[in-house]
Each structure stands twice: as structure tokens, then as C-alpha cells.
Design a protein around this motif. Structure first.
Motif, PDB file in Angstrom:
ATOM      1  N   ILE A  60       0.874  -1.166   0.000  1.00  0.00           N
ATOM      2  CA  ILE A  60       0.000   0.000   0.000  1.00  0.00           C
ATOM      3  C   ILE A  60       0.909   1.213   0.000  1.00  0.00           C
ATOM      4  O   ILE A  60       1.679   1.412   0.925  1.00  0.00           O
ATOM      5  N   SER A  61       0.825   2.006  -1.014  1.00  0.00           N
ATOM      6  CA  SER A  61       1.805   3.081  -1.150  1.00  0.00           C
ATOM      7  C   SER A  61       1.606   4.164  -0.115  1.00  0.00           C
ATOM      8  O   SER A  61       0.500   4.446   0.317  1.00  0.00           O
ATOM      9  N   LEU A  64      -0.937   1.193  11.576  1.00  0.00           N
ATOM     10  CA  LEU A  64      -0.668   0.241  10.503  1.00  0.00           C
ATOM     11  C   LEU A  64      -1.967  -0.418  10.047  1.00  0.00           C
ATOM     12  O   LEU A  64      -2.771  -0.864  10.873  1.00  0.00           O
ATOM     13  N   LEU A  65      -2.166  -0.469   8.743  1.00  0.00           N
ATOM     14  CA  LEU A  65      -3.318  -1.148   8.157  1.00  0.00           C
ATOM     15  C   LEU A  65      -2.877  -2.491   7.590  1.00  0.00           C
ATOM     16  O   LEU A  65      -1.814  -2.593   6.978  1.00  0.00           O
ATOM     17  N   ASP A 122       5.178  -4.782   4.428  1.00  0.00           N
ATOM     18  CA  ASP A 122       5.659  -5.888   3.603  1.00  0.00           C
ATOM     19  C   ASP A 122       6.649  -5.448   2.532  1.00  0.00           C
ATOM     20  O   ASP A 122       7.388  -6.265   2.004  1.00  0.00           O
ATOM     21  N   PHE A 123       6.644  -4.167   2.202  1.00  0.00           N
ATOM     22  CA  PHE A 123       7.486  -3.689   1.114  1.00  0.00           C
ATOM     23  C   PHE A 123       8.556  -2.731   1.601  1.00  0.00           C
ATOM     24  O   PHE A 123       8.912  -1.781   0.923  1.00  0.00           O
ATOM     25  N   TYR A 168       5.511 -11.288  14.203  1.00  0.00           N
ATOM     26  CA  TYR A 168       5.054 -10.132  13.425  1.00  0.00           C
ATOM     27  C   TYR A 168       5.452  -8.810  14.069  1.00  0.00           C
ATOM     28  O   TYR A 168       5.443  -7.772  13.399  1.00  0.00           O
ATOM     29  N   THR A 169       5.784  -8.847  15.354  1.00  0.00           N
ATOM     30  CA  THR A 169       6.263  -7.631  16.010  1.00  0.00           C
ATOM     31  C   THR A 169       7.529  -7.121  15.331  1.00  0.00           C
ATOM     32  O   THR A 169       7.792  -5.918  15.299  1.00  0.00           O
ATOM     33  N   PHE A 170       8.316  -8.037  14.747  1.00  0.00           N
ATOM     34  CA  PHE A 170       9.535  -7.638  14.047  1.00  0.00           C
ATOM     35  C   PHE A 170       9.234  -6.834  12.787  1.00  0.00           C
ATOM     36  O   PHE A 170      10.119  -6.145  12.274  1.00  0.00           O
ATOM     37  N   ASP A 171       8.017  -6.908  12.252  1.00  0.00           N
ATOM     38  CA  ASP A 171       7.648  -6.092  11.102  1.00  0.00           C
ATOM     39  C   ASP A 171       7.450  -4.633  11.484  1.00  0.00           C
ATOM     40  O   ASP A 171       7.471  -3.751  10.623  1.00  0.00           O
TER      41      ASP A 171
END
Length: 477
Positions: free
Chosen positions: A12-13, A183-184, A202-203, A234-237
Motif C-alpha cells: 500500500i503506497s 498500521l493497516l 511488507d514492502f 510479526y512484532t519484528f515487522d
């Protein structure tokens, strides 16, 4: 109907997110979250409050509205990071594999803000909501922006009786940057009920909130005043490995138990940057409780048998007390140095598996805090996970106390495929005591020297506790 999970990374940009903010601003229909700051921990005033009465001691606990007049360990469980708003959409097809095409796909979806009926609290909110519904006092620690999605998330947490601690002390000063927004996570479901999960994290090669490098005083206070600090892969994201390890180290320093569930991210962290690998190793060795699926345990140890893999993690752990291996519809295993406990799942009509693992974590935390026998903890966790699978989606759709109670009353275990045969116990050397939950009416040992605990006995003791929690919940006015 069994739901198939199909994780796909999408983008998502940042431009889209910023344009949304400029175009829409804050919705006047969203009510203030009414945050009250009590000695460094923000506790939402709430419509209802869970009373911590799920225990075997006979002490029903005390309901509290703030933290200032209660003991040091006010919260039963605090979750670290991984707070997001899920946008759950039915789509004709999941995003294409090409990164460029996926970006275009997401830009098309993001051209206008989705209707609010498709929004849901996600990530570690699932753990906190499930835990609160079991009567635990919960606090979430993480980043929530001041935009409309952040307001929505705070409202959900408030209504569930869950406290919130912002990791950023200067949140009011940073709303202009997309890096500080809530965060979405887009949860896309195709006609075959396969899921695609995606977010801006993710990007990026850096965590979404990598700008946070130190623990604030408020965060430290929240950790210190909680019995358990829960963190997942997922906390690492969102947070840097340095910050996650700081939280782990501080929890050890102040005597707060640390729960870690590496999830699917465990495999990528094991081959990630040196910083990620060190942080993963530290979490695996220093946690009090580890929770993994059988596939995740195998990927981290190279051992196919879940008991042997769990024993390997337990042996390498410095502080590890429990290693829990989740085996989906087959059941779950709790491994300690002195015993191994096995419990089949409850039979249910599976609608959606999203949030089942998070609900399972909440119940394990309940059993750990109240020192329940391990077989009771697994039975409760299996019931809570199964009750969530009977619904659609996570967030506010995770298992209610009423659903869990109904499921426990039915007491229908899935013993069609023997878990003991699947574990190949005869080939495991030097096995400790084996405790097995069974539909058999009599307790005792079988020919394999396993201690069978009757489900009837477990249910007869769990049901009054579940009903006690339900009766003592304050009904919303």
C-alpha cells in the motif's frame, strides 16, 4: 468448511495513505477514546470490565477502573507491538504474483476508503480481546496514530476493557508523517475462502516503526506492572530487533514472564539480518513460554517429531518453562522437563481459522498465570481456539466466553486420529511422564504408561470457573 490460508505480500503506497489523510481527515462521528493516564499506563474507561476470577484459589479478585489503587502486577498480560486495523474485503481474485502488478492491485483497492463495516482490530488486539473475555486484565503496548484508524482501534480496545500504552511519547507531534500512522493490514478473501494478508510493512527493508529505538518510561512501567509480556514474530515487522530485545531484557530484570510465538516469521528471521538472527535466538532462549506450530518447530530445529523438537527448544532455553506445539485439528502438546501433556482438539464446524492461534495464546496465558494443571490449560486453549474457528474473522469476532462455555459443555473431542500414534511415542527415548486428555471416563494409565485424564473431570472443574467469570462481568449500562 475448512478455510485455506494463503499469505501474500502486497504493498500500500505511502502516497495513497497520505492522500487519504488529506482528503478525509478525522471523522466527526468517531468519539474520543477517553484515555486516562494512571502512573504511566493509559487505561481506557470502558462500558464493561472483566473481573479476574478465573482461578482455582476461590479468590474472585477485584474489579478496578484505574491502576493507582491496586498492587504492582495490575495487568495479567501486556502485548508488545503488532497493533493494526484489518480491512477485510471479499475480492474476486487474490493479488497477482508480480510486485508491480500487486502494487497496482492495491492502489486500485485503496482508491477510496473502505466502508467502516469492513474494519476490524487485528494483530495482537486478537490476543488481548480473547484474554479480556477470559477475565484477564490486559494492556496493549504499541503505536497507534491520531488518524481515524487509530481512533477506531482505541474505541475497540476501550469497549473490550483493554488498556493502551503508546510507545511514542510525542504522538501528538508526529501525525504528519505516514511512518507514524496506524498500521493497516488488508485481509483479502477470494471466492475459495483463501486469504491474502498485506500491509505497507511488507514492502520495506526496515520495520514500520523503526524510528523507535528505546523504551519509554511509560512502556517500562507497563512491562513492570504486568505478569506476562507477549511478543510474536510479526512484532519484528513493526519494531526494531534492538527494541524487542530491550523489552525482553527489561521483562527479565523486573520479573515479568515473557511469552514468544515466532509464527511464520520465525523462518525468515532465522535467515534474516545478523541483528534479526540474534534477536530471534535471544527470544527463543530467554522466553518463559514458547508457542509454535509443528511446522514452525521443525523449521527452527530441523527435527520432524514435535515432541523431540520441543524438547530441543526446552533444552536450549535458559529460562524456558513450557514449550507448546500447536498441531491444528490434531491437538496440542505442552512440553516441560518433567512431563509432556497432550490434548486433542474439540470437534467444531470450522468457518475461519484467522485468530485461532491468538485466542489459543490468551488461554495459555490464563492457565500459566493461575497455575492450572497443564492438561487443564491445554483443554481450555483448545476450546478457545476452536470457538474462534466457529466464527468469521478475528478482532471482535474471536471467541466469546459464552461460546467457549457452550463448547466445553458439549465435550466432544476429536479422537478420530490417535494423537499418541501420530507422535510415535515408542521411538522417543527417555520419555518423561506423559499426560493425555481423553474422553475415557476413568483416569489411569494405559499399556503405554500414559496417564489418561478424563475430559469429564477437566470439564467438571473448568465449567464453574468459566461461569464464575461470566457472572462477575459488569454488564454495560
Amino acid at each position: 468448511m475448512q478455510t485455506l490460508k494463503f499469505p501474500i505480500s502486497c504493498h500500500i503506497s505511502s502516497t495513497i495513505s497520505q492522500n487519504h489523510k488529506i482528503k478525509y481527515g478525522l471523522s466527526p462521528t468517531i468519539k474520543p477514546p477517553y484515555i486516562v493516564n494512571c502512573k504511566g499506563i493509559e487505561i481506557s474507561t470502558q462500558k464493561s470490565r472483566s473481573i479476574n476470577s478465573f482461578n482455582f484459589s476461590g479468590n474472585n479478585g477485584v474489579a478496578v477502573d484505574t491502576l493507582k489503587n491496586v498492587s504492582l502486577r495490575d495487568a495479567d498480560i501486556a502485548t508488545l507491538g503488532n497493533l493494526c486495523v484489518d480491512i477485510v474485503l471479499n475480492v474476486p481474485t487474490l493479488p497477482p504474483p508480480s510486485q508491480k502488478d500487486r502494487k497496482a492491485y492495491m492502489e486500485q483497492l485503496s482508491a477510496s476508503r473502505p466502508d467502516k463495516r469492513y474494519w476490524e482490530a487485528g494483530g495482537n488486539c486478537n490476543v488481548a480481546i480473547a484474554a479480556a473475555r477470559l477475565g484477564l486484565n490486559c494492556v496493549t503496548i504499541g503505536n497507534v496514530g491520531n488518524e481515524i484508524y487509530g481512533r477506531f482501534l482505541l474505541d475497540v480496545l476501550r469497549d473490550e476493557g483493554i488498556g493502551m500504552v503508546r510507545m511514542n511519547e510525542d504522538a501528538d507531534d508526529v501525525v504528519e508523517s505516514v511512518s507514524y500512522e496506524t498500521l493497516l493490514c488488508w485481509v483479502l478473501v477470494d471466492p475459495l475462502h483463501r486469504h491474502g494478508f498485506c500491509s505497507r510493512a511488507d514492502f520495506s527493508n526496515e520495520p514500520a516503526f523503526g524510528w523507535m529505538r528505546t523504551l519509554s518510561k511509560d512502556v517500562k512501567m507497563a512491562i513492570k506492572r504486568s505478569k506476562i509480556l507477549f511478543c510474536n514474530g510479526y512484532t519484528f515487522d513493526e519494531l526494531s530487533p534492538v527494541l524487542i530485545i530491550s523489552a525482553l531484557d527489561y521483562s527479565i530484570e523486573v520479573g515479568t514472564s515473557f511469552f514468544f510465538d515466532p509464527g511464520p516469521r520465525g523462518k525468515t528471521l532465522a535467515t534474516g539480518t545478523p541483528e534479526e538472527q540474534r534477536a530471534l535466538d535471544q527470544c527463543l532462549r530467554m522466553s518463559d513460554v514458547l508457542l509454535l506450530t509443528s511446522d514452525e518447530a521443525e523449521s527452527l530445529t530441523g527435527i520432524t517429531n514435535p515432541i523431540l523438537a520441543g524438547q530441543d527448544l526446552l533444552r536450549k532455553g535458559v529460562r524456558t518453562k513450557w514449550v507448546i506445539v500447536k498441531m491444528g485439528p490434531k491437538g496440542s502438546i505442552l512440553i516441560r522437563s518433567s512431563s509432556i501433556t497432550c490434548a486433542p482438539t474439540f470437534k467444531v464446524n470450522v468457518i475461519d481459522t484467522v485468530g485461532c492461534g491468538d485466542s489459543f495464546v490468551a488461554a495459555i496465558a490464563c492457565g500459566f498465570i493461575h497455575n492450572l494443571p497443564t492438561v487443564y490449560s491445554l483443554a481450555l486453549a483448545n476450546a478457545v481456539g476452536a470457538a474462534t474457528a466457529m466464527g468469521c474473522g478475528a478482532g471482535r469476532n474471536v471467541a466469546t466466553l459464552e461460546k467457549v462455555t457452550e463448547l466445553v459443555k458439549v465435550s466432544d473431542l476429536n479422537e478420530d486420529e490417535s494423537l499418541s500414534n501420530l507422535l510415535d511415542l515408542d521411538r522417543i527415548p527417555n520419555l518423561p511422564e506423559i499426560i493425555f486428555l481423553s474422553k475415557a471416563l476413568m483416569n489411569g494409565r494405559n499399556s503405554h504408561m500414559m496417564i489418561h485424564v478424563s475430559l469429564q473431570k477437566v470439564v467438571s472443574e473448568l465449567l464453574p470457573k468459566l461461569e464464575n467469570v461470566h457472572e462477575n462481568r459488569i454488564v454495560p449500562s
